[in-house]
Design a protein around this motif. Structure first.
Motif, PDB file in Angstrom:
ATOM      1  N   MET B   1       0.849  -1.201   0.000  1.00  0.00           N
ATOM      2  CA  MET B   1       0.000   0.000   0.000  1.00  0.00           C
ATOM      3  C   MET B   1       0.880   1.243   0.000  1.00  0.00           C
ATOM      4  O   MET B   1       1.976   1.238   0.549  1.00  0.00           O
ATOM      5  N   GLU B   2       0.372   2.310  -0.579  1.00  0.00           N
ATOM      6  CA  GLU B   2       1.159   3.542  -0.579  1.00  0.00           C
ATOM      7  C   GLU B   2       0.838   4.352   0.680  1.00  0.00           C
ATOM      8  O   GLU B   2      -0.236   4.216   1.276  1.00  0.00           O
ATOM      9  N   ASP B   3       1.798   5.178   1.076  1.00  0.00           N
ATOM     10  CA  ASP B   3       1.573   5.992   2.275  1.00  0.00           C
ATOM     11  C   ASP B   3       0.588   7.120   1.981  1.00  0.00           C
ATOM     12  O   ASP B   3       0.267   7.403   0.818  1.00  0.00           O
ATOM     13  N   ASN B   4       0.114   7.770   3.032  1.00  0.00           N
ATOM     14  CA  ASN B   4      -0.949   8.758   2.906  1.00  0.00           C
ATOM     15  C   ASN B   4      -0.731   9.830   3.966  1.00  0.00           C
ATOM     16  O   ASN B   4      -0.992   9.615   5.150  1.00  0.00           O
ATOM     17  N   LEU B   5      -0.207  10.971   3.533  1.00  0.00           N
ATOM     18  CA  LEU B   5       0.170  12.038   4.471  1.00  0.00           C
ATOM     19  C   LEU B   5      -0.573  13.330   4.157  1.00  0.00           C
ATOM     20  O   LEU B   5      -0.697  13.714   2.985  1.00  0.00           O
ATOM     21  N   LEU B   6      -1.021  14.002   5.197  1.00  0.00           N
ATOM     22  CA  LEU B   6      -1.617  15.333   5.071  1.00  0.00           C
ATOM     23  C   LEU B   6      -0.869  16.238   6.035  1.00  0.00           C
ATOM     24  O   LEU B   6      -0.981  16.079   7.257  1.00  0.00           O
ATOM     25  N   LEU B   7      -0.109  17.192   5.488  1.00  0.00           N
ATOM     26  CA  LEU B   7       0.794  18.002   6.305  1.00  0.00           C
ATOM     27  C   LEU B   7       0.395  19.472   6.208  1.00  0.00           C
ATOM     28  O   LEU B   7       0.740  20.174   5.245  1.00  0.00           O
ATOM     29  N   LEU B   8      -0.334  19.919   7.221  1.00  0.00           N
ATOM     30  CA  LEU B   8      -0.866  21.282   7.230  1.00  0.00           C
ATOM     31  C   LEU B   8       0.139  22.256   7.837  1.00  0.00           C
ATOM     32  O   LEU B   8       0.775  21.959   8.847  1.00  0.00           O
ATOM     33  N   SER B   9       0.231  23.432   7.233  1.00  0.00           N
ATOM     34  CA  SER B   9       1.069  24.481   7.828  1.00  0.00           C
ATOM     35  C   SER B   9       0.546  24.855   9.202  1.00  0.00           C
ATOM     36  O   SER B   9       1.308  25.080  10.135  1.00  0.00           O
ATOM     37  N   ASN B  10      -0.778  24.895   9.328  1.00  0.00           N
ATOM     38  CA  ASN B  10      -1.411  25.372  10.566  1.00  0.00           C
ATOM     39  C   ASN B  10      -2.791  24.753  10.698  1.00  0.00           C
ATOM     40  O   ASN B  10      -3.397  24.378   9.697  1.00  0.00           O
ATOM     41  N   SER B  11      -3.257  24.649  11.939  1.00  0.00           N
ATOM     42  CA  SER B  11      -4.555  24.018  12.162  1.00  0.00           C
ATOM     43  C   SER B  11      -5.698  25.016  12.020  1.00  0.00           C
ATOM     44  O   SER B  11      -6.832  24.640  11.784  1.00  0.00           O
ATOM     45  N   GLN B  12      -5.360  26.282  12.169  1.00  0.00           N
ATOM     46  CA  GLN B  12      -6.432  27.287  12.161  1.00  0.00           C
ATOM     47  C   GLN B  12      -5.965  28.515  11.410  1.00  0.00           C
ATOM     48  O   GLN B  12      -4.914  29.087  11.715  1.00  0.00           O
ATOM     49  N   THR B  13      -6.728  28.923  10.429  1.00  0.00           N
ATOM     50  CA  THR B  13      -6.381  30.100   9.639  1.00  0.00           C
ATOM     51  C   THR B  13      -7.263  31.263  10.071  1.00  0.00           C
ATOM     52  O   THR B  13      -8.399  31.071  10.501  1.00  0.00           O
TER      53      THR B  13
END
Lengths: 247, 247
Positions: B1-13
């Motif tokens: 399976m391929e990896d699955n990443l979500l990398l946010l700069s910030n949690s709240q804009t």
């Protein structure tokens, strides 16, 4: 002999030459000394020479010779005989990594404490006078052997202390929020030293001098403003504990 | 399976609720998963519960359960079976110190790489997905066992990337100057991820998404701007070397 420290927030203040804002303090600090060792290690290695040349130029009005510590064969031996050490600004992690590699922390700490070596810092160099680099503003671009620094004073300084910009929509932490985070983990006072000011320590006496007020942070206490001229000697006797989370 | 990443700069804009700006990306990232472990370790220990409650609230629209990793007896064991891990923002040094203490780095790295564990980070949590914390903006309030982090991607991210404030007289380094200092010491690309944007990685594909452009820094190259929607997969195959001073 008592120790003699000059801890500048910054080496250069807006619209002034290098060290110009602290001219009188430097005359008092040097008081007849003629030879300074300059530690340029907060800069990139490729810039040691040019950085040292800038500092040599800035010290011309004081009739002293400035020798780059990077130009001597054995820095520890040089510091054993030195009378004045100036540790310049740049990146604090890079600086501390090199100081650990050169193994100069003990000799500087001992000789400064005994009053044999005067210590002057600006920015990262001022941070190094604290027990730890933990209140630096710099990016951790390299990993030093440890965060332990010279420990010439028992409390922490945050150089270039900055008030929150008015009307900012940025969600990153303000400087004050960062220092309050430090106090969550460490019961150690922090002097937020704004640009243009410095601390002067001689023995049991500690004074804030310069152009701007300082903001002092202590656990479970509202931050307090102190004007230039304030006697801060009380900071030298407060109990401190690193790595003690607020309960 | 391929990896699955979500990398946010910030949690709240600015002017939006927690995670609101990334709502669509979260639906795609979660894709039917119903249980998330949340690592609140970037916050002070006294705030773990309230921080987790905030995140539980933010995930209500997604019909998932959020469990604070600090509430389970053996985090390593929990992560051996987990399907989604969200590492939240706060102080990166505090976060990494705890991750080392809990000894969870290897299990997360292995399972994410094998595609068994989805990884989502915001701010400090996004920094942790890099090989090292070396491009964090945070104050080093505690000393982690090492600067080595999860290493789910081969390059570095600077979350909350910020352009220099116009007309500032402050003498401290701008964010860009800090990242150029990083490149003096490390030949590793850095994505300056402005608030409101994120990176999405699936296997060999890496994409910039969100509301703002990113600025990418590489040694001996002018920084480049990339718009949301840009394919950044080339970043996954560039050679990198930490601790290699620019000659």
């Amino acid at each position: 002999m008592e120790d003699n420290l000059l801890l500048l927030s910054n080496s250069q203040t807006h619209n002034m030459g290098v060290l110009e804002h602290a001219h009188e303090a430097l005359i008092d600090f040097l008081a007849g000394q003629r030879a300074i060792y300059f530690a340029p290690y907060a800069a990139a290695a490729s810039a040691y020479d040019s950085y040292t040349a800038t500092i040599q130029e800035a010290f011309k009005p004081f009739d002293v010779t400035v020798t780059g510590l990077h130009t001597v064969d054995r820095p520890v031996a040089a510091l054993r005989d030195a009378e004045v050490l100036f540790v310049g600004g740049g990146n604090t992690f890079r600086l501390l990594k090199t100081l650990h590699q050169l193994d100069v922390l003990n000799i500087v700490r001992e000789r400064v404490t005994r009053g044999e070596l005067r210590y002057m810092g600006s920015s990262a160099g001022t941070n190094m006078a604290c027990p730890s680099l933990r209140t630096t503003n710099d990016m951790p671009i390299v990993q030093p052997a440890s965060f332990t620094s010279f420990g010439l004073i028992p409390f922490q300084i945050n150089p270039h202390y900055q008030d929150p910009p008015a009307g900012s929509t940025h969600m990153g932490e303000t400087r004050e929020q960062r220092l309050l985070e430090f106090l969550d983990e460490n019961d150690v006072p922090v002097v937020g030293l704004r640009e243009g000011s410095w601390l002067r320590k001689r023995g049991a006496s500690l004074k804030l001098e310069g152009l701007t007020a300082a903001r002092i942070f202590r656990r479970d206490t509202e931050p307090q403003e102190y004007q230039p001229g304030s006697d801060l000697s009380w900071l030298l006797t407060l109990p401190t504990t690193f790595d003690q989370s607020r309960s």
